[in-house]
Design an enzyme around this catalytic site. Structure first.
Site, PDB file in Angstrom:
ATOM      1  N   CYS A  87      18.925   2.626  33.547  1.00 28.63           N
ATOM      2  CA  CYS A  87      19.286   2.211  34.898  1.00 28.63           C
ATOM      3  C   CYS A  87      20.400   1.179  34.834  1.00 28.63           C
ATOM      4  O   CYS A  87      20.372   0.280  33.984  1.00 28.63           O
ATOM      5  CB  CYS A  87      18.052   1.628  35.587  1.00 28.63           C
ATOM      6  N   LEU A  88      21.369   1.303  35.738  1.00 32.48           N
ATOM      7  CA  LEU A  88      22.462   0.328  35.780  1.00 32.48           C
ATOM      8  C   LEU A  88      21.966  -1.069  36.132  1.00 32.48           C
ATOM      9  O   LEU A  88      22.618  -2.055  35.802  1.00 32.48           O
ATOM     10  CB  LEU A  88      23.527   0.788  36.777  1.00 32.48           C
ATOM     11  N   GLY A 138      23.883   7.892  38.783  1.00 29.00           N
ATOM     12  CA  GLY A 138      23.282   7.708  40.092  1.00 29.00           C
ATOM     13  C   GLY A 138      23.317   6.239  40.478  1.00 29.00           C
ATOM     14  O   GLY A 138      23.313   5.363  39.619  1.00 29.00           O
ATOM     15  N   HIS A 154      14.422   3.355  44.010  1.00 25.53           N
ATOM     16  CA  HIS A 154      15.150   2.133  44.378  1.00 25.53           C
ATOM     17  C   HIS A 154      15.025   1.838  45.875  1.00 25.53           C
ATOM     18  O   HIS A 154      14.957   0.676  46.278  1.00 25.53           O
ATOM     19  CB  HIS A 154      16.638   2.248  44.028  1.00 25.53           C
ATOM     20  N   GLN A 169      21.277  -1.274  45.019  1.00 22.40           N
ATOM     21  CA  GLN A 169      21.762  -1.772  43.736  1.00 22.40           C
ATOM     22  C   GLN A 169      23.092  -2.512  43.874  1.00 22.40           C
ATOM     23  O   GLN A 169      23.486  -3.249  42.970  1.00 22.40           O
ATOM     24  CB  GLN A 169      21.913  -0.633  42.728  1.00 22.40           C
ATOM     25  N   HIS A 224      14.397   8.987  40.641  1.00 23.15           N
ATOM     26  CA  HIS A 224      14.707   7.652  40.122  1.00 23.15           C
ATOM     27  C   HIS A 224      15.455   6.840  41.186  1.00 23.15           C
ATOM     28  O   HIS A 224      15.095   5.691  41.467  1.00 23.15           O
ATOM     29  CB  HIS A 224      15.561   7.792  38.852  1.00 23.15           C
ATOM     30  N   GLU A 225      16.489   7.442  41.771  1.00 25.77           N
ATOM     31  CA  GLU A 225      17.278   6.721  42.771  1.00 25.77           C
ATOM     32  C   GLU A 225      16.477   6.463  44.043  1.00 25.77           C
ATOM     33  O   GLU A 225      16.604   5.402  44.663  1.00 25.77           O
ATOM     34  CB  GLU A 225      18.569   7.476  43.094  1.00 25.77           C
TER      35      GLU A 225
END
Length: 189
Positions: free
Chosen positions: A114-115, A46, A160, A51, A156-157
């Site tokens: 997470c990235l 994701g 952000h 991000q 989660h996304e």
């Protein structure tokens, strides 16, 4: 298509609250293509637009499951050893202006990563199910009940989009420990 830079903590832009998408144009489609390419290159499932430095309410998800009907393919790891794996079955999904309508009261704990917080993982409690409304790339509205990994990933996304990272759900002590571990990893690299 291009691979974009993924912002990492402590970049202050990650704390930005994203604004709604109002233009459904070629620029948006190009950004989505670039976000998928970036996410796949980073081995993520994701990615939110913020991000990659775009503070708009847009995210992409692909839970990428192995295709159990396909024949295993031979591949080589970096040490030259042969091994086999099944090809991945992609299911790329785009969510523009997503909103959670009805989160369940029962919670489920998943280990999240997470990235934007590379190599750090922690258990996070989230609603086990939720109903989500979003628009597609043409501006058409959709609604769907989600559960399991998809429910976790979308929540989660969507965090952000509000400037929230998964480590913000941790206790202060656990968050500090995670950030110190990330600092050590960066110094070692």
């Amino acid at each position: 298509m291009a691979i974009l830079e993924i912002l990492e903590v402590p970049d202050p832009r990650l704390k930005t609250v994203s604004t709604p998408v109002t233009r459904f144009d070629e620029g948006l489609k190009t950004l989505v293509s670039d976000m998928f390419e970036t996410m796949y290159a980073a081995h993520g499932i994701g990615l939110a637009a913020i991000q990659v430095g775009e503070p708009i309410r847009l995210l992409v998800i692909d839970l990428q499951e192995e295709d159990m009907d396909a024949e295993p393919e031979e591949c080589h790891d970096h040490g030259g050893e042969k091994h086999f794996h099944r090809p991945v079955k992609n299911d790329p999904r785009v969510f523009v202006n997503p909103e959670i309508l009805d989160p369940s009261d029962d919670l489920k704990t998943y280990q999240e990563g997470c990235l934007s917080v590379p190599e750090i993982y922690a258990d996070v409690d989230r609603p086990a199910r939720c109903r989500v409304r979003w628009q597609d790339l043409d501006g058409k509205t959709h609604e769907e009940d989600m559960e399991g990994m998809m429910a976790v990933c979308i929540q989660h996304e969507m965090d952000h989009l509000e400037g929230i990272l998964f480590i913000d759900h941790l206790s202060r002590l656990k968050r500090q420990m995670a950030l110190k571990k990330l600092e050590k990893i960066r110094k070692a690299a």
